[in-house]
Motif scaffolding. Structure first.
Motif, short mmCIF file in Angstrom:
data_model
loop_
_atom_site.label_atom_id
_atom_site.label_comp_id
_atom_site.label_asym_id
_atom_site.label_seq_id
_atom_site.Cartn_x
_atom_site.Cartn_y
_atom_site.Cartn_z
N MET A 1 -21.56 -34.52 -30.74
CA MET A 1 -22.37 -35.29 -30.46
C MET A 1 -23.16 -36.28 -31.55
O MET A 1 -23.86 -35.34 -32.89
CB MET A 1 -24.26 -34.57 -29.61
N SER A 2 -23.90 -37.03 -30.87
CA SER A 2 -24.31 -38.81 -31.67
C SER A 2 -25.83 -38.46 -32.34
O SER A 2 -26.34 -37.70 -31.55
CB SER A 2 -23.84 -39.91 -31.47
N PHE A 3 -26.15 -38.65 -33.46
CA PHE A 3 -27.88 -38.44 -33.45
C PHE A 3 -29.05 -38.79 -32.22
O PHE A 3 -29.61 -38.44 -31.13
CB PHE A 3 -28.68 -38.92 -33.98
N ALA A 4 -28.55 -40.50 -31.85
CA ALA A 4 -28.97 -41.19 -30.63
C ALA A 4 -29.17 -40.88 -29.39
O ALA A 4 -29.86 -40.41 -28.83
CB ALA A 4 -28.35 -42.81 -29.96
N SER A 5 -27.85 -39.61 -29.33
CA SER A 5 -27.13 -39.55 -27.67
C SER A 5 -28.09 -37.93 -27.54
O SER A 5 -29.03 -37.67 -26.40
CB SER A 5 -26.20 -37.99 -27.97
N ALA A 6 -28.62 -37.30 -28.53
CA ALA A 6 -28.87 -36.27 -28.71
C ALA A 6 -30.82 -36.47 -28.58
O ALA A 6 -31.54 -35.83 -27.39
CB ALA A 6 -29.11 -35.54 -30.64
N PRO A 404 -18.55 -48.50 -26.16
CA PRO A 404 -18.32 -47.79 -24.50
C PRO A 404 -18.77 -48.52 -23.65
O PRO A 404 -20.37 -48.49 -24.22
CB PRO A 404 -18.06 -46.55 -24.72
N LEU A 405 -18.83 -49.61 -22.76
CA LEU A 405 -19.34 -49.88 -21.61
C LEU A 405 -19.82 -49.29 -20.45
O LEU A 405 -19.23 -48.52 -20.01
CB LEU A 405 -18.27 -51.58 -21.50
N ILE A 406 -20.37 -49.00 -19.65
CA ILE A 406 -20.98 -48.92 -18.27
C ILE A 406 -20.57 -49.90 -17.35
O ILE A 406 -22.15 -51.13 -18.05
CB ILE A 406 -22.59 -47.97 -18.55
N LEU A 407 -20.70 -50.74 -16.55
CA LEU A 407 -20.43 -51.60 -15.66
C LEU A 407 -21.41 -51.50 -14.67
O LEU A 407 -21.56 -50.65 -13.34
CB LEU A 407 -19.30 -52.07 -15.04
N GLN A 424 -32.69 -47.39 -15.61
CA GLN A 424 -31.69 -47.15 -15.91
C GLN A 424 -30.45 -47.60 -17.22
O GLN A 424 -29.29 -47.07 -17.61
CB GLN A 424 -30.67 -47.43 -14.20
N ALA A 425 -30.78 -49.32 -17.21
CA ALA A 425 -30.12 -49.40 -17.57
C ALA A 425 -30.79 -48.97 -20.06
O ALA A 425 -29.62 -49.20 -20.63
CB ALA A 425 -30.28 -50.89 -17.86
N ALA A 426 -32.00 -49.37 -19.38
CA ALA A 426 -32.02 -48.17 -21.12
C ALA A 426 -32.02 -47.17 -21.15
O ALA A 426 -31.29 -46.51 -22.33
CB ALA A 426 -33.98 -48.89 -20.58
N TYR A 427 -31.40 -46.10 -20.34
CA TYR A 427 -31.42 -45.09 -20.89
C TYR A 427 -29.63 -44.95 -20.85
O TYR A 427 -30.13 -44.35 -21.90
CB TYR A 427 -31.59 -44.07 -18.94
N PHE A 428 -29.27 -45.60 -20.26
CA PHE A 428 -27.57 -45.19 -20.39
C PHE A 428 -27.29 -45.76 -22.07
O PHE A 428 -26.70 -45.69 -23.04
CB PHE A 428 -26.54 -45.87 -19.65
N SER A 429 -27.83 -46.95 -22.18
CA SER A 429 -27.54 -47.61 -23.36
C SER A 429 -28.14 -46.75 -24.53
O SER A 429 -27.67 -46.23 -25.82
CB SER A 429 -28.40 -48.99 -23.52
N SER A 430 -29.28 -46.16 -24.29
CA SER A 430 -30.19 -45.00 -25.72
C SER A 430 -29.06 -43.86 -25.54
O SER A 430 -28.80 -43.67 -26.71
CB SER A 430 -31.58 -44.17 -24.72
N LEU A 431 -27.92 -42.95 -25.00
CA LEU A 431 -26.93 -42.87 -24.52
C LEU A 431 -25.59 -43.52 -25.94
O LEU A 431 -25.25 -42.09 -26.20
CB LEU A 431 -26.48 -42.12 -23.95
N GLY A 432 -26.14 -44.32 -26.46
CA GLY A 432 -24.98 -45.35 -27.33
C GLY A 432 -23.75 -46.17 -26.09
O GLY A 432 -22.98 -46.38 -27.07
N TYR A 433 -24.11 -46.21 -25.08
CA TYR A 433 -23.68 -47.68 -24.28
C TYR A 433 -23.81 -48.66 -24.32
O TYR A 433 -25.05 -48.72 -24.45
CB TYR A 433 -23.36 -47.13 -22.57
N ALA A 434 -22.68 -49.85 -23.88
CA ALA A 434 -23.35 -51.21 -23.63
C ALA A 434 -23.27 -51.19 -22.04
O ALA A 434 -22.57 -50.60 -21.41
CB ALA A 434 -22.09 -52.23 -24.39
N PRO A 628 -16.94 -39.48 -22.69
CA PRO A 628 -18.87 -39.46 -23.58
C PRO A 628 -19.08 -40.94 -24.62
O PRO A 628 -18.16 -41.57 -25.13
CB PRO A 628 -18.02 -38.75 -25.22
N ALA A 629 -20.21 -40.86 -25.17
CA ALA A 629 -20.60 -42.13 -25.92
C ALA A 629 -19.69 -42.05 -27.47
O ALA A 629 -19.26 -42.97 -28.17
CB ALA A 629 -21.71 -42.37 -25.85
#
Length: 631
Positions: A1-6, A404-407, A424-434, A628-629
């Motif tokens: 798991m990446s630091f950003a995801s943790a 990795p992308l979330i539409l 929602q967009a902010a949370y998913f981006s914090s996991l490492g997604y665009a 996974p991101a």
């Protein structure tokens, strides 16, 4: 798991929290401030005494209800609106609905009463129809009584509602009706001025779509305007020109000025700017139009008052945010609640006192770690038909693509995404997604023609626009070619359709409150004729050919899903019934990679911290397993 995801997992509760401040209103004399707050995970109202400098009290959400808004009707009483889930019996059986009611809070006694609660069996909308400015102890409120249908062959599809509207003077102290002000005929309502004088009567014949506005003179009615509408009716936001006219918002046309004395309909233009998609700002007490607001990248305001315009410009030079909004003010215009907006950042609320020169921060909507909101930017692309499509891309701060992308398509579909902070967009981006949020055809904000382009494209052209957006960010090195589709409401439906229409690239799909069987969605609702026509314009007729109906139905195409699915729904959703989840679950019974979650006591809007936490946690775990991101 990446630091950003943790780090993001540790911060999930911050993203799932409701805004710490979601509105603010000054009392008329400026001595008190009411703010929308969320200290216990639901919307509440916090009251502050600005003269003594302390908290006055808090108004919690009632059991089984949600606070949806509030405003001061005078210095003693605060009006707030409540929505609640109810099950009622109709001629067609049990009906699940969301009702809106109004309550008054006495700041002196700190007591709350529900308004017009002495009319069992009547439908009482939560909107005050007149503040009765000459009477500090009463407001005007309407009640509707009648039957859902009086046609012998009525069905739940296209039922014919027949009701009569009565307006009462209602006591703010005990909530009871004191006297009748006006009574309409069938399927009508009345427009009152701030003094409680009936000015206009609006009559609607839902079966034919006829809409008429009549001037009320000495109890008699004189027709001013009449037109037949297929699927939507005009709205009357408020009065203008010192009460000589009203603003009329006509579907497909925009805002026009209707003169009350003559019925003359004319263009409504403010400072040379057309108002085809603007929202008029209306004083909650006088019901007078005071300006308009529009949603570009950020909220914009234009006032009729030149001093307000000058104040906004002056504050723009003082505050650091890109856009300044005047949200509320006292009657003397010496105190103001100001909101500062930046792209992709939670808004800041300020209190300005012109007499003392004080300008202080009230609160920030969300408390996030540094960089936790990500980087949000606007982009455009051409769809396969050559139309320009606007979209918003949110990505982790300090991280370059491709990611990795979330539409994440918006709901509606008649809505839009903008540059404002999106939890929602902010949370998913914090996991490492665009995170890509396209304003596909049919979205608002780009004119009536662009809205009309979505009609009939519910499961076809709109979905194609989203796919084209994913291709664009991939081709430009911003994101991977594969993606997970996530959405709520229409966006939830779109997530499922993306999995069906773009199976080579969609790795998974997450739907919350989404339609799964569009024609069953229409047919199982106790809709009026107008609402049936509205949805059939977007979705298509239930009498269309079977191949088309199956092509846009995830339930009918359930056997084609090749991706893992996460489908969630609130069991008190009255917008998209929870039966839509059950239909798809029945078709996918036995699929180990299809997960279905029903959230007890939750509605369509993810408007409690409990609902948001459940949604984000389930989505996070699902993504970690299937897309996974940091793969």
């Amino acid at each position: 798991m990446s630091f950003a995801s943790a780090q993001a997992q540790d911060q999930l509760e911050n993203y799932a929290a409701l805004p710490r401040i979601w509105d603010a209103e000054l009392s008329p004399d400026g001595s008190m401030l009411a703010t929308g707050c969320s200290p216990r995970g639901t919307r509440e109202i916090c009251l502050y005494d600005l003269e003594d400098g302390g908290a006055l009290s808090a108004i919690p959400a009632p059991d089984g209800g949600r606070i949806t808004g509030f405003y001061w009707v005078n210095d003693t009483y605060l009006i707030y609106t409540i929505s609640a889930f109810r099950e009622i019996m109709t001629m067609n059986g049990q009906l699940e609905i969301t009702v809106a009611r109004a309550a008054s809070f006495n700041v002196r006694t700190r007591e709350t009463v529900l308004l017009l609660d002495d009319m069992p069996g009547a439908f009482v909308p939560g909107q005050i129809v007149s503040a009765l400015v000459d009477d500090d102890e009463h407001v005007a409120l309407e009640a509707m009584s009648g039957r859902w249908s009086d046609r012998p062959n009525a069905s739940r599809l296209g039922s014919d509602a027949r009701y009569e509207t009565t307006v009462f003077k209602v006591s703010l102290e005990d909530g009871n009706r004191d006297e009748q002000i006006f009574e309409t005929g069938q399927n009508a309502f009345v427009v009152l001025d701030a003094h409680g004088v009936p000015v206009l009567e609006v009559r609607i014949e839902d079966e034919t779509g006829e809409f008429g506005i009549y001037r009320v003179v000495d109890g008699a009615s004189q027709r001013l305007y009449s037109e037949v509408f297929e699927a939507e009716y005009p709205q009357i936001p408020g009065f203008t020109d010192n009460g000589e006219a009203v603003a009329l918002d006509i579907p497909g046309v925009g805002i026009r000025r209707l003169e009350i004395a003559t019925g003359e309909l004319s263009d409504y233009d403010l400072s040379g700017t057309g108002l085809s998609e603007a929202s008029l700002m209306v004083d909650t007490v006088s019901r007078e139009v005071i300006g308009y607001s529009s949603q570009g990248a950020l909220p914009e305001q234009r006032f009729l008052r030149s001093d307000f315009t000058a104040l906004r410009e002056e504050l723009s030079g003082i505050l650091t945010e890109a856009v300044v909004e005047l949200r509320s003010w006292n009657q003397a215009k010496t105190k103001f609640v100001v909101i500062g907006w930046d792209v992709g950042r939670p808004p800041n609320y300020y209190l300005l006192d012109l007499q003392t020169g004080g300008l202080g921060l009230l609160d920030t909507a969300y408390a996030l770690p540094d960089g936790g909101a990500g980087v949000r930017e606007r982009l455009t692309y051409a769809n396969r038909e050559g139309q320009e499509i606007e979209a918003w891309l949110t990505r982790p701060a300090g991280v370059e693509g491709p990611l990795p992308l979330i539409l994440l398509p918006h709901g509606g579909p008649r809505a839009r995404d903008s540059g404002v902070f999106d939890w929602q967009a902010a949370y998913f981006s914090s996991l490492g997604y665009a995170v890509l949020q396209p304003n596909y055809r049919g979205s608002t904000g780009q004119g009536e023609a662009f809205i009309a382009a979505g009609i009939g494209e519910f499961g076809t052209g709109m979905i194609a626009d989203m796919i084209d957006g994913a291709r664009h960010v991939s081709a430009n090195g911003l994101a991977d070619a594969d993606y997970c589709a996530v959405g709520g409401s229409y966006g939830g439906y779109a997530a499922l359709m993306l999995a069906l229409e773009d199976p080579e690239h969609v790795r998974c799909a997450i739907s919350f409150g989404g339609v799964t069987a569009p024609f069953a969605f229409i047919g199982t609702r106790d809709y009026s004729d107008t609402l049936v026509r509205y949805w059939e314009r977007y979705i298509g007729s239930r009498f269309d050919d079977r191949a088309y109906r199956q092509a846009i139905s995830p339930v009918d195409r359930a056997g084609e899903f090749s991706q893992p699915l996460l489908v969630m729904h609130g069991d008190e959703d009255t917008v998209v019934p929870p039966g839509q989840l059950r239909l798809l679950r029945r078709e996918l019974d036995g699929r180990g990679d299809a997960e279905f979650i029903m959230l007890p006591g939750e509605n369509h809007y993810l408007d409690t911290q409990t609902a948001r936490t459940a949604f984000l946690r389930a989505s996070r775990d699902f993504l970690a397993e299937h897309y996974p991101a940091d793969r």
